[in-house]
Design a protein around this motif. Structure first.
Motif, PDB file in Angstrom:
ATOM      1  N   HIS A 279     -17.496  26.596  -0.821  1.00 23.55           N
ATOM      2  CA  HIS A 279     -18.642  26.792   0.056  1.00 23.55           C
ATOM      3  C   HIS A 279     -19.917  26.458  -0.708  1.00 23.55           C
ATOM      4  O   HIS A 279     -20.235  27.072  -1.715  1.00 23.55           O
ATOM      5  CB  HIS A 279     -18.666  28.243   0.534  1.00 23.55           C
ATOM      6  N   ARG A 280     -20.595  25.371  -0.290  1.00 29.06           N
ATOM      7  CA  ARG A 280     -21.854  24.897  -0.866  1.00 29.06           C
ATOM      8  C   ARG A 280     -21.722  24.307  -2.261  1.00 29.06           C
ATOM      9  O   ARG A 280     -22.679  24.239  -3.019  1.00 29.06           O
ATOM     10  CB  ARG A 280     -22.929  25.999  -0.875  1.00 29.06           C
ATOM     11  N   LEU A 281     -20.536  23.840  -2.606  1.00 32.58           N
ATOM     12  CA  LEU A 281     -20.326  23.264  -3.934  1.00 32.58           C
ATOM     13  C   LEU A 281     -19.412  22.046  -3.880  1.00 32.58           C
ATOM     14  O   LEU A 281     -18.415  22.032  -3.155  1.00 32.58           O
ATOM     15  CB  LEU A 281     -19.680  24.296  -4.866  1.00 32.58           C
ATOM     16  N   ALA A 282     -19.733  21.040  -4.709  1.00 31.43           N
ATOM     17  CA  ALA A 282     -18.826  19.910  -4.968  1.00 31.43           C
ATOM     18  C   ALA A 282     -18.946  19.547  -6.439  1.00 31.43           C
ATOM     19  O   ALA A 282     -20.043  19.566  -7.009  1.00 31.43           O
ATOM     20  CB  ALA A 282     -19.166  18.716  -4.087  1.00 31.43           C
ATOM     21  N   LEU A 283     -17.821  19.222  -7.054  1.00 35.20           N
ATOM     22  CA  LEU A 283     -17.784  18.803  -8.447  1.00 35.20           C
ATOM     23  C   LEU A 283     -17.523  17.309  -8.529  1.00 35.20           C
ATOM     24  O   LEU A 283     -16.740  16.758  -7.746  1.00 35.20           O
ATOM     25  CB  LEU A 283     -16.679  19.538  -9.206  1.00 35.20           C
ATOM     26  N   ILE A 284     -18.155  16.653  -9.503  1.00 34.16           N
ATOM     27  CA  ILE A 284     -17.920  15.234  -9.724  1.00 34.16           C
ATOM     28  C   ILE A 284     -17.798  14.966 -11.225  1.00 34.16           C
ATOM     29  O   ILE A 284     -18.219  15.765 -12.060  1.00 34.16           O
ATOM     30  CB  ILE A 284     -19.034  14.335  -9.131  1.00 34.16           C
ATOM     31  N   GLY A 285     -17.229  13.801 -11.564  1.00 32.75           N
ATOM     32  CA  GLY A 285     -17.156  13.391 -12.955  1.00 32.75           C
ATOM     33  C   GLY A 285     -16.283  14.304 -13.794  1.00 32.75           C
ATOM     34  O   GLY A 285     -15.283  14.845 -13.326  1.00 32.75           O
ATOM     35  N   ASP A 286     -16.677  14.479 -15.047  1.00 30.61           N
ATOM     36  CA  ASP A 286     -15.872  15.268 -15.977  1.00 30.61           C
ATOM     37  C   ASP A 286     -15.801  16.736 -15.601  1.00 30.61           C
ATOM     38  O   ASP A 286     -14.933  17.453 -16.109  1.00 30.61           O
ATOM     39  CB  ASP A 286     -16.430  15.131 -17.394  1.00 30.61           C
ATOM     40  N   ALA A 287     -16.666  17.211 -14.745  1.00 31.44           N
ATOM     41  CA  ALA A 287     -16.560  18.591 -14.257  1.00 31.44           C
ATOM     42  C   ALA A 287     -15.370  18.752 -13.327  1.00 31.44           C
ATOM     43  O   ALA A 287     -14.860  19.856 -13.133  1.00 31.44           O
ATOM     44  CB  ALA A 287     -17.841  19.009 -13.533  1.00 31.44           C
ATOM     45  N   ALA A 288     -14.894  17.628 -12.770  1.00 31.81           N
ATOM     46  CA  ALA A 288     -13.833  17.667 -11.770  1.00 31.81           C
ATOM     47  C   ALA A 288     -12.475  17.238 -12.305  1.00 31.81           C
ATOM     48  O   ALA A 288     -11.446  17.529 -11.685  1.00 31.81           O
ATOM     49  CB  ALA A 288     -14.204  16.762 -10.585  1.00 31.81           C
ATOM     50  N   HIS A 289     -12.434  16.559 -13.457  1.00 32.35           N
ATOM     51  CA  HIS A 289     -11.162  16.059 -13.982  1.00 32.35           C
ATOM     52  C   HIS A 289     -11.348  15.567 -15.406  1.00 32.35           C
ATOM     53  O   HIS A 289     -12.449  15.215 -15.827  1.00 32.35           O
ATOM     54  CB  HIS A 289     -10.616  14.905 -13.124  1.00 32.35           C
ATOM     55  N   GLY A 290     -10.243  15.531 -16.149  1.00 34.84           N
ATOM     56  CA  GLY A 290     -10.248  14.962 -17.488  1.00 34.84           C
ATOM     57  C   GLY A 290      -8.923  14.264 -17.720  1.00 34.84           C
ATOM     58  O   GLY A 290      -7.866  14.789 -17.378  1.00 34.84           O
ATOM     59  N   ILE A 291      -8.964  13.048 -18.293  1.00 34.25           N
ATOM     60  CA  ILE A 291      -7.741  12.284 -18.529  1.00 34.25           C
ATOM     61  C   ILE A 291      -7.729  11.768 -19.969  1.00 34.25           C
ATOM     62  O   ILE A 291      -8.760  11.754 -20.647  1.00 34.25           O
ATOM     63  CB  ILE A 291      -7.590  11.101 -17.547  1.00 34.25           C
ATOM     64  N   HIS A 292      -6.568  11.330 -20.407  1.00 31.12           N
ATOM     65  CA  HIS A 292      -6.444  10.718 -21.725  1.00 31.12           C
ATOM     66  C   HIS A 292      -7.187   9.389 -21.718  1.00 31.12           C
ATOM     67  O   HIS A 292      -7.124   8.647 -20.733  1.00 31.12           O
ATOM     68  CB  HIS A 292      -4.961  10.504 -22.058  1.00 31.12           C
ATOM     69  N   PRO A 293      -7.900   9.050 -22.810  1.00 38.35           N
ATOM     70  CA  PRO A 293      -8.721   7.832 -22.792  1.00 38.35           C
ATOM     71  C   PRO A 293      -7.949   6.529 -22.899  1.00 38.35           C
ATOM     72  O   PRO A 293      -8.559   5.466 -22.872  1.00 38.35           O
ATOM     73  CB  PRO A 293      -9.619   8.015 -24.028  1.00 38.35           C
ATOM     74  N   LEU A 294      -6.602   6.570 -22.980  1.00 37.62           N
ATOM     75  CA  LEU A 294      -5.860   5.327 -23.190  1.00 37.62           C
ATOM     76  C   LEU A 294      -6.020   4.350 -22.030  1.00 37.62           C
ATOM     77  O   LEU A 294      -5.852   3.139 -22.196  1.00 37.62           O
ATOM     78  CB  LEU A 294      -4.382   5.588 -23.479  1.00 37.62           C
ATOM     79  N   SER A 295      -6.367   4.840 -20.830  1.00 36.05           N
ATOM     80  CA  SER A 295      -6.524   3.927 -19.691  1.00 36.05           C
ATOM     81  C   SER A 295      -7.932   3.375 -19.551  1.00 36.05           C
ATOM     82  O   SER A 295      -8.158   2.383 -18.871  1.00 36.05           O
ATOM     83  CB  SER A 295      -6.168   4.656 -18.383  1.00 36.05           C
ATOM     84  N   GLY A 296      -8.913   4.042 -20.193  1.00 33.67           N
ATOM     85  CA  GLY A 296     -10.297   3.622 -20.053  1.00 33.67           C
ATOM     86  C   GLY A 296     -10.888   3.920 -18.687  1.00 33.67           C
ATOM     87  O   GLY A 296     -11.918   3.373 -18.314  1.00 33.67           O
ATOM     88  N   HIS A 297     -10.240   4.794 -17.903  1.00 34.66           N
ATOM     89  CA  HIS A 297     -10.663   5.019 -16.523  1.00 34.66           C
ATOM     90  C   HIS A 297     -11.599   6.208 -16.344  1.00 34.66           C
ATOM     91  O   HIS A 297     -12.005   6.502 -15.219  1.00 34.66           O
ATOM     92  CB  HIS A 297      -9.436   5.229 -15.622  1.00 34.66           C
ATOM     93  N   GLY A 298     -11.952   6.921 -17.412  1.00 31.42           N
ATOM     94  CA  GLY A 298     -12.728   8.143 -17.254  1.00 31.42           C
ATOM     95  C   GLY A 298     -13.998   7.971 -16.448  1.00 31.42           C
ATOM     96  O   GLY A 298     -14.221   8.640 -15.439  1.00 31.42           O
TER      97      GLY A 298
END
Length: 389
Positions: A279-298
């Motif tokens: 309610h009244r919130l959305a997360l984006i970017g690194d606040a919403a997910h974290g992945i291994h850097p091997l794909s370069g997709h961060g």
């Protein structure tokens, strides 16, 4: 003190938060951006670089940023070469895929500073910097955010774009599931003896994953994802010894190296956030997910978060409540598939090449070699990787 009123308050002036603000430039929305420090450029080259897909280059073009980036700092990726730990090879070519390039490598600060300048020029954005969030109160109609200096902002929608350790996410009580890899990502920029010709290279090795990313000019940026003890060993090396170790790990394909930025390292972990809206919130970017850097997709995931959320907010009629959780779930549903796919893919690849079960190494290297001779499968992998679907 009365709280200033906004339609949207974005906490976090990193790449995702800034790109969201830019993407909302032509809307009626009153926006505040809260950031503790403005971005700045280093005197030389920034050791933190990103691989930006064509889809996200197009997004940056749409929001008025790409055309202002210094072209002499952009490095197109014309091909990729991936090497297994037992001689397997997999290569991708922009030419074979019918594309001008597979993506670009560019410095984080280059994008951040241009995004920041764009945001400062926007008539519908109030920049609160330096500013640090201290407390928030959520009611049926608004979120009131209090800053450390005593100022307050009231908004219908609060955006958490404040990184992996998101203060906003924690203040709302949304859980994040962290899976440490027991590894660090060691980064540095090097000058090359031989030209890289726009080829990105990646090795799956017994001591981790080493990537050579082409920079503008005769330079590369490396990311060596490796166990903590090995990362500390590499950090302790002299500049000359580190360059020699990196050159040897890549079989001297680009000759000798010279260090142009000091090596640095950061811990690696997988981070899953089951709910990225409330309610009244959305997360984006690194606040919403974290992945291994091997794909370069961060950063590509972060930019697509911003694009998707901006599209939703811009299309929302003035009479509709921007902070309604049912509305925000549309954004969550749209982003769930790509995020889950990238997290699962990178985590599986990491685990596949870190495990040493009998017979596993020949199988995984056979899989790479088979993929390399199946044009349809290779083309599908390339087009997904660049966001062409």
């Amino acid at each position: 003190m009365l709280a200033a009123e906004f339609d949207v308050v974005i906490v976090g002036g990193g790449l995702a938060g800034l790109s969201l603000a830019c993407a909302l430039r032509d809307t009626r929305l009153r926006i505040a951006l809260v950031e503790h420090r403005a971005p700045s450029r280093p005197s030389g080259w920034d050791a933190r670089v990103y691989a930006v897909s064509p889809a996200n280059a197009a997004f940056l073009e749409e929001i008025g940023v790409w055309k202002h980036l210094a072209t002499e700092r952009l490095a197109p990726i014309h091909a990729m070469e991936i090497f297994g730990d037992r001689g397997a090879e997999l290569d991708f070519s922009a030419y074979e895929a019918g594309l001008p390039e597979l993506g670009w490598i560019l410095e984080s600060s280059l994008m951040a500073c241009e995004l920041w300048e764009n945001v400062k020029r926007q008539a519908n954005v109030t920049v609160l910097c330096p500013a640090t969030p201290q407390a928030l109160v959520v009611s049926a109609d608004a979120v009131v955010l209090t800053l450390a200096d005593g100022k307050a902002a009231s908004t219908r929608l609060l955006i958490g774009a404040d990184g992996r350790e998101s203060w906003v996410r924690q203040a709302f009580g949304l859980p994040a599931i962290n899976t440490p890899y027991g590894e660090m990502g060691l980064v540095a920029n090097l000058a090359c003896q031989r030209p890289h010709r726009g080829v990105a290279r990646q090795w799956f090795r017994d001591d981790g994953v080493l990537a050579w990313l082409p920079l503008a000019g005769n330079r590369i940026s490396i990311v060596w994802s490796t166990p903590d003890a090995h990362a500390r060993e590499l950090l302790a090396l002299s500049a000359e010894d580190l360059c020699a170790r990196v050159a040897a790990a890549g079989k001297h394909q680009l000759g000798t190296f010279e260090l142009i930025t000091p090596a640095a390292a950061f811990p690696l972990s997988l981070m899953r956030v089951p709910r990225i809206v409330a309610h009244r919130l959305a997360l984006i970017g690194d606040a919403a997910h974290g992945i291994h850097p091997l794909s370069g997709h961060g950063i590509n995931l972060g930019y697509q978060d911003a694009r998707a959320l901006a599209t939703l907010l811009a299309a929302t009629p003035a009479w509709q409540d921007l902070g309604n959780e049912r509305l925000l779930r549309r954004y969550q549903r749209e982003r769930r598939e790509e995020t889950l796919l990238m997290q699962t893919t990178t985590h599986t690849l990491h685990q596949l090449f870190r495990q040493d079960f009998p017979g596993l190494k020949p199988l995984r290297n056979l899989g790479m070699n088979l993929t390399n001779v199946l044009p349809v499968l290779k083309n599908s992998l390339v087009r997904y990787a660049i966001g062409a679907f």
